[in-house]
Design an enzyme around this catalytic site. Structure first.
Site, mmCIF file in Angstrom:
data_model
loop_
_atom_site.group_PDB
_atom_site.id
_atom_site.type_symbol
_atom_site.label_atom_id
_atom_site.label_comp_id
_atom_site.label_asym_id
_atom_site.label_seq_id
_atom_site.Cartn_x
_atom_site.Cartn_y
_atom_site.Cartn_z
ATOM 1 C CG ASP A 109 7.284 -42.152 -50.171
ATOM 2 O OD1 ASP A 109 7.600 -41.492 -51.185
ATOM 3 O OD2 ASP A 109 7.205 -41.645 -49.034
ATOM 4 N N GLY A 138 12.661 -41.370 -55.640
ATOM 5 C CA GLY A 138 13.565 -40.246 -55.844
ATOM 6 C C GLY A 138 14.743 -40.265 -54.888
ATOM 7 N NE ARG A 176 12.265 -36.680 -58.433
ATOM 8 C CZ ARG A 176 11.778 -36.974 -57.223
ATOM 9 N NH1 ARG A 176 12.554 -36.874 -56.149
ATOM 10 N NH2 ARG A 176 10.525 -37.358 -57.073
ATOM 11 C CG ASN A 181 2.362 -38.072 -57.541
ATOM 12 O OD1 ASN A 181 2.144 -39.283 -57.563
ATOM 13 N ND2 ASN A 181 2.914 -37.496 -56.472
#
Length: 249
Positions: free
Chosen positions: A29, A32, A42, A77
């Site tokens: 994680d 971005g 990103r 996603n």
């Protein structure tokens, strides 16, 4: 004392080999947010994230960890901007094509888990090719969760088992944990001992809900592209200080 990256090619002396997790899973994680902090698009965070994953895979191999599972793309996603999703699909395909020869040479066995039928056909072809080319490798086992959702995995396992009961191939009293696990995407893969999540978020995000019943969880504020061997060393040190009881006293 901070151990430098250059000192981490081999297992650090303060880690006990017999206490290492056999299987590490990662929620990668923060790509971005990393890109935003750098003033970059990103997609550049995702590219840098691939480099971090490649080094972690080699680190696991170098240090004697048997299996690594990475959460690459969740069923949720697909809700991201179309441009980003298309880039990720292309990136997965390109990385597989470029890295396959090296994975074969380094004895990596790669496996993809998730609803692969919903992926672009060209990516499905690369996935099949990579799994076929590495199926006999006996080094580290590298599982990539792609179009994966833990709830969906459990639902599809229930449906598959119910269908077998309906067809008379399985009796209800024969259904136990072992039977259930054979119908999961991760069938044949041992449960993770340690789950690492980067970026400081404290949730599973629909990842390995069944498999993480007794796994240890380590959260770091480090964003995924910055996760390196020093950070991994910290995670393993924390893991080795824990007492795993599996529900016992």
């Amino acid at each position: 004392m901070t151990i430098q990256q250059t000192e981490l090619q081999e297992l650090p002396l303060d880690l006990k080999r017999e206490l290492l997790p056999k299987h590490v899973a990662v929620i990668m994680d923060g790509n971005g947010r990393w890109a935003k902090r750098q003033g970059l698009p990103r997609i550049m965070g995702h590219k840098r994230g691939v480099d971090a994953l490649k080094d972690l895979l080699r680190c696991c191999r170098d240090w004697g960890i048997q299996a690594l599972t990475a959460y690459a793309f969740s069923t949720e996603n697909w809700k991201r901007p179309q441009e980003e999703v298309e880039f990720l699909m292309t990136l997965f395909q390109r990385v597989l094509r470029q890295e396959l020869r090296e994975m074969v040479e380094e004895n990596v066995q790669i496996q993809f888990v998730g609803n692969l039928a919903a992926l672009p056909r060209s990516l499905q072809a690369e996935i099949s090719r990579s799994m076929e080319a590495t199926k006999n490798n006996r080094g580290i086992r590298f599982s990539v969760a792609t179009n994966y959702g833990g709830r969906q995995e459990i639902l599809q396992a229930c449906r598959a088992i119910a269908q077998k009961v309906q067809q008379g191939l399985l009796q209800p009293d024969e259904i136990d944990e072992e039977v259930f696990e054979r119908h999961l995407y991760t069938a044949g893969i041992a449960d993770p001992d340690l789950l690492i999540r980067t970026s400081g978020e404290m949730r599973l995000s629909n990842f390995l809900l069944w498999q993480m019943a007794y796994g240890e969880i380590y959260i770091t504020d480090t964003l995924w592209p910055d996760f390196d061997r020093t950070e991994f060393h910290r995670a393993l040190c924390a893991y080795q200080q824990r007492e795993r009881r599996f529900g016992k006293v």
